[in-house]
Design an enzyme around this catalytic site. Structure first.
Site, PDB file in Angstrom:
ATOM      1  N   SER A  16       0.805  -1.231   0.000  1.00 38.61           N
ATOM      2  CA  SER A  16       0.000   0.000   0.000  1.00 38.61           C
ATOM      3  C   SER A  16       0.840   1.284   0.000  1.00 38.61           C
ATOM      4  O   SER A  16       0.492   2.222  -0.722  1.00 38.61           O
ATOM      5  CB  SER A  16      -0.977  -0.005   1.187  1.00 38.61           C
ATOM      6  OG  SER A  16      -1.920  -1.029   1.007  1.00 38.61           O
ATOM      7  N   LYS A  65      -9.998  -5.787   9.987  1.00 38.01           N
ATOM      8  CA  LYS A  65     -11.108  -5.186   9.235  1.00 38.01           C
ATOM      9  C   LYS A  65     -12.433  -5.251  10.005  1.00 38.01           C
ATOM     10  O   LYS A  65     -13.237  -4.335   9.931  1.00 38.01           O
ATOM     11  CB  LYS A  65     -11.250  -5.855   7.865  1.00 38.01           C
ATOM     12  CG  LYS A  65     -10.093  -5.516   6.925  1.00 38.01           C
ATOM     13  CD  LYS A  65     -10.274  -6.171   5.573  1.00 38.01           C
ATOM     14  CE  LYS A  65      -9.008  -6.008   4.738  1.00 38.01           C
ATOM     15  NZ  LYS A  65      -9.101  -6.659   3.436  1.00 38.01           N
TER      16      LYS A  65
HETATM   17  P1  NDP Z   1      -9.233 -15.022   6.489  1.00 35.10           P
HETATM   18  O1  NDP Z   1      -8.217 -15.416   7.491  1.00 35.10           O
HETATM   19  O2  NDP Z   1     -10.416 -14.254   6.930  1.00 35.10           O
HETATM   20  O3  NDP Z   1      -9.812 -16.359   5.765  1.00 35.10           O
HETATM   21  C1  NDP Z   1      -8.916 -17.344   5.314  1.00 35.10           C
HETATM   22  C2  NDP Z   1      -9.639 -18.411   4.499  1.00 35.10           C
HETATM   23  O4  NDP Z   1      -8.651 -19.277   3.956  1.00 35.10           O
HETATM   24  C3  NDP Z   1     -10.577 -19.285   5.333  1.00 35.10           C
HETATM   25  O5  NDP Z   1     -11.676 -19.667   4.554  1.00 35.10           O
HETATM   26  C4  NDP Z   1      -9.684 -20.498   5.666  1.00 35.10           C
HETATM   27  O6  NDP Z   1     -10.401 -21.696   5.864  1.00 35.10           O
HETATM   28  C5  NDP Z   1      -8.892 -20.610   4.377  1.00 35.10           C
HETATM   29  N1  NDP Z   1      -7.611 -21.292   4.600  1.00 35.10           N
HETATM   30  C6  NDP Z   1      -6.543 -20.827   5.293  1.00 35.10           C
HETATM   31  N2  NDP Z   1      -5.530 -21.741   5.260  1.00 35.10           N
HETATM   32  C7  NDP Z   1      -5.989 -22.787   4.538  1.00 35.10           C
HETATM   33  C8  NDP Z   1      -5.409 -24.041   4.161  1.00 35.10           C
HETATM   34  N3  NDP Z   1      -4.164 -24.373   4.511  1.00 35.10           N
HETATM   35  N4  NDP Z   1      -6.152 -24.897   3.402  1.00 35.10           N
HETATM   36  C9  NDP Z   1      -7.402 -24.552   3.032  1.00 35.10           C
HETATM   37  N5  NDP Z   1      -8.022 -23.383   3.361  1.00 35.10           N
HETATM   38  C10 NDP Z   1      -7.306 -22.513   4.118  1.00 35.10           C
HETATM   39  O7  NDP Z   1      -8.406 -14.264   5.355  1.00 35.10           O
HETATM   40  P2  NDP Z   1      -8.975 -13.226   4.273  1.00 35.10           P
HETATM   41  O8  NDP Z   1     -10.207 -13.805   3.679  1.00 35.10           O
HETATM   42  O9  NDP Z   1      -9.043 -11.862   4.811  1.00 35.10           O
HETATM   43  O10 NDP Z   1      -7.784 -13.200   3.183  1.00 35.10           O
HETATM   44  C11 NDP Z   1      -7.630 -14.292   2.320  1.00 35.10           C
HETATM   45  C12 NDP Z   1      -6.603 -13.999   1.226  1.00 35.10           C
HETATM   46  O11 NDP Z   1      -7.058 -12.941   0.390  1.00 35.10           O
HETATM   47  C13 NDP Z   1      -5.228 -13.578   1.731  1.00 35.10           C
HETATM   48  O12 NDP Z   1      -4.274 -14.262   0.954  1.00 35.10           O
HETATM   49  C14 NDP Z   1      -5.167 -12.082   1.456  1.00 35.10           C
HETATM   50  O13 NDP Z   1      -3.864 -11.633   1.224  1.00 35.10           O
HETATM   51  C15 NDP Z   1      -5.999 -12.005   0.191  1.00 35.10           C
HETATM   52  N6  NDP Z   1      -6.596 -10.678  -0.034  1.00 35.10           N
HETATM   53  C16 NDP Z   1      -6.241 -10.000  -1.173  1.00 35.10           C
HETATM   54  C17 NDP Z   1      -6.754  -8.751  -1.433  1.00 35.10           C
HETATM   55  C18 NDP Z   1      -6.347  -8.041  -2.679  1.00 35.10           C
HETATM   56  O14 NDP Z   1      -6.580  -6.824  -2.784  1.00 35.10           O
HETATM   57  N7  NDP Z   1      -5.797  -8.733  -3.662  1.00 35.10           N
HETATM   58  C19 NDP Z   1      -7.704  -8.095  -0.504  1.00 35.10           C
HETATM   59  C20 NDP Z   1      -8.052  -8.906   0.643  1.00 35.10           C
HETATM   60  C21 NDP Z   1      -7.491 -10.158   0.860  1.00 35.10           C
HETATM   61  P3  NDP Z   1     -10.966 -22.113   7.305  1.00 35.10           P
HETATM   62  O15 NDP Z   1     -12.294 -21.433   7.438  1.00 35.10           O
HETATM   63  O16 NDP Z   1     -11.047 -23.592   7.236  1.00 35.10           O
HETATM   64  O17 NDP Z   1      -9.968 -21.625   8.327  1.00 35.10           O
END
Ligand code: NDP
Length: 269
Positions: A16, A65
């Protein structure tokens, strides 16, 4: 000089500051943009202190957030739906917030020619970003959404929030093979960012013309290669979304719409 910052933990890796500096340069305005690490315990105090110290706007990133949503006094209608806020500013004494992630993703879809209307989509993940983008995706009238997640209950909870007559909704875990023709896959899982392995269902990419991975770091590459090797025609990383959501924050704060394509060209050198 006007001051802005991104607040998160960890935040050192954030692009950012570079993105907003490029926006400022291309818009010919002077601003400083910092990365500030905060703690959960005193998040609200830290935010209020930053505004007292003269910051005019803040971006909020992982894992704050939802907390930003809780402490905001004036919330955009979209953030009321997503219950998450990534952009803060002050109006008088009121702390105002908006969520630009979903709109940023839709702007990048538009830029890349990815269609949502009447399409069948699989969303991997049911965390914060899945919640943040879902209302904007639904606004564009897909015909079918399947949410798949490691923790099936979270996929169920998120899918239960969708109640639209023309959208067929289903959910499953990551082990159950995909049994529908798919028009697009959106990966919101943080497995790549966390450098963790992710198990994916059979047939996920075999009928998918495109895959969009929100992850934009080096670690996105193995997921993207798998998608291409297993049948997806094109794969996009989340860098465009990152720029577009940042551009919307910049516009909220300054009233200036930055040239995103030019900014991406400058960052990529
Ligand atoms: P959260 O922590 O809120 O959610 C993570 C999700 O990923 C959950 O559904 C979790 O599943 C799943 N997960 C995590 N590890 C694993 C694994 N080893 N195997 C399978 N599923 C897994 O994170 P966010 O949703 O906020 O962010 C997710 C991604 O999006 C990040 O990589 C972030 O950098 C990216 N992002 C990119 C943006 C952009 O502008 N390009 C903006 C916002 C986010 P479970 O429910 O089982 O834990």
């Amino acid at each position: 000089m006007k001051k802005y910052a991104v607040v998160g933990n960890p935040v050192g890796h954030s692009l950012s500051p570079s993105i907003h500096s490029i926006f400022a340069k291309t818009a010919s305005i002077d601003l400083e943009y910092h990365a500030v690490e905060a703690q959960k315990d005193n998040f609200e105090t830290s935010i209020l202190r930053l505004f007292d110290d003269g910051y005019e706007g803040l971006n909020i990133t992982l894992p704050f957030k939802e907390l930003a949503y809780e402490i905001s006094q004036v919330r955009s209608s979209l953030s009321l739906e997503t219950q998450s806020i990534n952009t803060l500013w002050k109006e008088g004494n009121s702390l105002c917030g908006d969520s630009t992630d979903g709109k940023g993703l839709m702007n990048d879809f538009r830029a890349k020619g990815l269609e949502i209307k009447n399409k069948k989509l699989v969303i991997i993940g049911a965390g914060g970003s899945a919640k943040a983008i879902l209302p904007c995706i639904l606004d564009l009238c897909p015909s079918e959404i399947r949410i798949i997640n490691r923790t099936k209950d979270k996929a169920k909870a998120l899918s239960s929030k969708i109640n639209l007559p023309n959208v067929s909704v289903s959910y499953s875990d990551l082990e159950t093979p995909i049994d529908i023709e798919i028009d697009g896959v959106i990966n919101t899982s943080s497995a790549g960012t966390l450098n963790e392995k992710i198990f994916l269902p059979k047939n996920l990419f075999s009928s998918s013309p495109w895959t969009y991975n929100l992850n934009y770091s080096e670690s996105a590459k193995s997921f993207n290669s798998k998608a291409l090797n297993e049948g997806s025609k094109t794969v996009h990383d989340g860098l465009g979304m990152l720029f577009h959501q940042a551009a919307l924050s910049f516009e909220i704060w300054t009233g200036i719409k930055p040239d995103v394509d030019e900014a991406i060209r400058i960052l990529r050198g």
